[in-house]
Design a protein around this motif. Sequence first.
Motif, PDB file in Angstrom:
ATOM      1  N   GLN A   1      55.401  79.317 -16.160  1.00 49.22           N
ATOM      2  CA  GLN A   1      56.858  79.182 -16.195  1.00 49.22           C
ATOM      3  C   GLN A   1      57.393  79.828 -17.469  1.00 49.22           C
ATOM      4  O   GLN A   1      56.667  79.975 -18.438  1.00 49.22           O
ATOM      5  N   LYS A   2      58.654  80.220 -17.423  1.00 46.54           N
ATOM      6  CA  LYS A   2      59.352  80.765 -18.596  1.00 46.54           C
ATOM      7  C   LYS A   2      58.551  81.874 -19.277  1.00 46.54           C
ATOM      8  O   LYS A   2      58.278  81.828 -20.480  1.00 46.54           O
ATOM      9  N   GLY A   3      58.184  82.887 -18.503  1.00 46.55           N
ATOM     10  CA  GLY A   3      57.331  83.948 -19.026  1.00 46.55           C
ATOM     11  C   GLY A   3      57.929  84.692 -20.192  1.00 46.55           C
ATOM     12  O   GLY A   3      57.220  85.045 -21.133  1.00 46.55           O
ATOM     13  N   TRP A   4      59.236  84.928 -20.156  1.00 48.58           N
ATOM     14  CA  TRP A   4      59.864  85.662 -21.259  1.00 48.58           C
ATOM     15  C   TRP A   4      59.800  84.858 -22.548  1.00 48.58           C
ATOM     16  O   TRP A   4      59.573  85.403 -23.627  1.00 48.58           O
ATOM     17  N   MET A   5      59.980  83.541 -22.442  1.00 52.24           N
ATOM     18  CA  MET A   5      59.960  82.696 -23.628  1.00 52.24           C
ATOM     19  C   MET A   5      58.535  82.566 -24.182  1.00 52.24           C
ATOM     20  O   MET A   5      58.325  82.607 -25.400  1.00 52.24           O
ATOM     21  N   VAL A   6      57.572  82.427 -23.296  1.00 50.49           N
ATOM     22  CA  VAL A   6      56.182  82.311 -23.729  1.00 50.49           C
ATOM     23  C   VAL A   6      55.709  83.633 -24.343  1.00 50.49           C
ATOM     24  O   VAL A   6      55.032  83.646 -25.365  1.00 50.49           O
ATOM     25  N   GLY A   7      56.095  84.758 -23.718  1.00 53.98           N
ATOM     26  CA  GLY A   7      55.756  86.060 -24.279  1.00 53.98           C
ATOM     27  C   GLY A   7      56.400  86.279 -25.636  1.00 53.98           C
ATOM     28  O   GLY A   7      55.774  86.796 -26.566  1.00 53.98           O
ATOM     29  N   LEU A   8      57.663  85.860 -25.761  1.00 52.15           N
ATOM     30  CA  LEU A   8      58.359  85.963 -27.042  1.00 52.15           C
ATOM     31  C   LEU A   8      57.646  85.139 -28.106  1.00 52.15           C
ATOM     32  O   LEU A   8      57.406  85.613 -29.221  1.00 52.15           O
ATOM     33  N   GLY A   9      57.275  83.922 -27.756  1.00 52.71           N
ATOM     34  CA  GLY A   9      56.569  83.071 -28.709  1.00 52.71           C
ATOM     35  C   GLY A   9      55.217  83.630 -29.106  1.00 52.71           C
ATOM     36  O   GLY A   9      54.833  83.579 -30.273  1.00 52.71           O
ATOM     37  N   THR A  10      54.511  84.199 -28.140  1.00 46.98           N
ATOM     38  CA  THR A  10      53.204  84.796 -28.432  1.00 46.98           C
ATOM     39  C   THR A  10      53.356  85.985 -29.367  1.00 46.98           C
ATOM     40  O   THR A  10      52.609  86.132 -30.342  1.00 46.98           O
ATOM     41  N   GLY A  11      54.332  86.845 -29.081  1.00 46.59           N
ATOM     42  CA  GLY A  11      54.584  87.996 -29.948  1.00 46.59           C
ATOM     43  C   GLY A  11      55.009  87.580 -31.342  1.00 46.59           C
ATOM     44  O   GLY A  11      54.584  88.171 -32.344  1.00 46.59           O
ATOM     45  N   LEU A  12      55.845  86.546 -31.421  1.00 52.89           N
ATOM     46  CA  LEU A  12      56.273  86.060 -32.731  1.00 52.89           C
ATOM     47  C   LEU A  12      55.120  85.433 -33.505  1.00 52.89           C
ATOM     48  O   LEU A  12      55.018  85.617 -34.724  1.00 52.89           O
ATOM     49  N   LEU A  13      54.255  84.699 -32.816  1.00 52.35           N
ATOM     50  CA  LEU A  13      53.082  84.124 -33.496  1.00 52.35           C
ATOM     51  C   LEU A  13      52.188  85.230 -34.060  1.00 52.35           C
ATOM     52  O   LEU A  13      51.693  85.125 -35.187  1.00 52.35           O
ATOM     53  N   TYR A  14      51.988  86.290 -33.265  1.00 48.24           N
ATOM     54  CA  TYR A  14      51.169  87.407 -33.742  1.00 48.24           C
ATOM     55  C   TYR A  14      51.814  88.066 -34.962  1.00 48.24           C
ATOM     56  O   TYR A  14      51.137  88.314 -35.971  1.00 48.24           O
TER      57      TYR A  14
ATOM     58  N   LEU B   1      58.407  92.823 -27.750  1.00 46.85           N
ATOM     59  CA  LEU B   1      58.920  93.236 -26.439  1.00 46.85           C
ATOM     60  C   LEU B   1      57.783  93.419 -25.437  1.00 46.85           C
ATOM     61  O   LEU B   1      57.890  93.005 -24.275  1.00 46.85           O
ATOM     62  N   THR B   2      56.687  93.980 -25.870  1.00 42.89           N
ATOM     63  CA  THR B   2      55.522  94.155 -25.001  1.00 42.89           C
ATOM     64  C   THR B   2      54.936  92.808 -24.584  1.00 42.89           C
ATOM     65  O   THR B   2      54.560  92.619 -23.427  1.00 42.89           O
ATOM     66  N   ALA B   3      54.872  91.860 -25.504  1.00 42.49           N
ATOM     67  CA  ALA B   3      54.365  90.524 -25.173  1.00 42.49           C
ATOM     68  C   ALA B   3      55.299  89.822 -24.191  1.00 42.49           C
ATOM     69  O   ALA B   3      54.842  89.098 -23.301  1.00 42.49           O
ATOM     70  N   ILE B   4      56.613  90.036 -24.332  1.00 45.10           N
ATOM     71  CA  ILE B   4      57.571  89.457 -23.386  1.00 45.10           C
ATOM     72  C   ILE B   4      57.326  90.012 -21.986  1.00 45.10           C
ATOM     73  O   ILE B   4      57.286  89.258 -21.003  1.00 45.10           O
ATOM     74  N   ILE B   5      57.143  91.321 -21.899  1.00 49.03           N
ATOM     75  CA  ILE B   5      56.868  91.941 -20.596  1.00 49.03           C
ATOM     76  C   ILE B   5      55.568  91.386 -20.021  1.00 49.03           C
ATOM     77  O   ILE B   5      55.482  91.071 -18.834  1.00 49.03           O
ATOM     78  N   GLY B   6      54.553  91.244 -20.845  1.00 48.11           N
ATOM     79  CA  GLY B   6      53.288  90.668 -20.397  1.00 48.11           C
ATOM     80  C   GLY B   6      53.455  89.236 -19.919  1.00 48.11           C
ATOM     81  O   GLY B   6      52.860  88.836 -18.909  1.00 48.11           O
ATOM     82  N   GLY B   7      54.269  88.446 -20.617  1.00 49.23           N
ATOM     83  CA  GLY B   7      54.508  87.064 -20.213  1.00 49.23           C
ATOM     84  C   GLY B   7      55.205  86.977 -18.864  1.00 49.23           C
ATOM     85  O   GLY B   7      54.837  86.168 -18.005  1.00 49.23           O
ATOM     86  N   VAL B   8      56.200  87.827 -18.652  1.00 53.70           N
ATOM     87  CA  VAL B   8      56.914  87.846 -17.366  1.00 53.70           C
ATOM     88  C   VAL B   8      55.969  88.267 -16.244  1.00 53.70           C
ATOM     89  O   VAL B   8      55.951  87.654 -15.166  1.00 53.70           O
ATOM     90  N   LEU B   9      55.161  89.281 -16.496  1.00 51.84           N
ATOM     91  CA  LEU B   9      54.201  89.724 -15.479  1.00 51.84           C
ATOM     92  C   LEU B   9      53.162  88.642 -15.199  1.00 51.84           C
ATOM     93  O   LEU B   9      52.786  88.417 -14.043  1.00 51.84           O
TER      94      LEU B   9
END
Length: 128
Positions: free
Chosen positions: A67-80, A109-117
């Motif tokens: 769920q919430k792929g964009w948010m999870v991807g954003l969080g993952t990218g920010l953590l990195y 942005l790439t992590a967000i795309i990955g999260g949505v996918l």
Amino acid sequence: MENRGIFTSMVYGLITILVIILSVSFIISLLLRFTSLTESSFSWIIMILTFVALLVGGFVSGGKSKQKGWMVGLGTGLLYSLLVFLVQFLGYNNTFSTEQYLFHGGYILTAIIGGVLGVNVVRNSRMV
């Protein structure tokens, strides 16, 4: 409880990113040591593989959270990005340059795309 699962999925994504980056770094260091290649010949390859690592990490975190792929991807990218910033600031006493801010924006942005996918692939595979 839901936020705890989202953070856990972000940590899984971050661990995936770190495993990929450390593996690629080890292989490149072996190539640099035992061949006549130079660091400058790997600069584009390293950048591309970093983007791929963030895409895969976002995909893993999105698939894990479901769920919430964009948010999870954003969080993952920010953590990195936070982890890289802390290593650079605390270890080398440097802050990000303008170029690094642009790269990390691309990484996020790439992590967000990955999260949505990741969320969409997991949802669609359950429907089959």
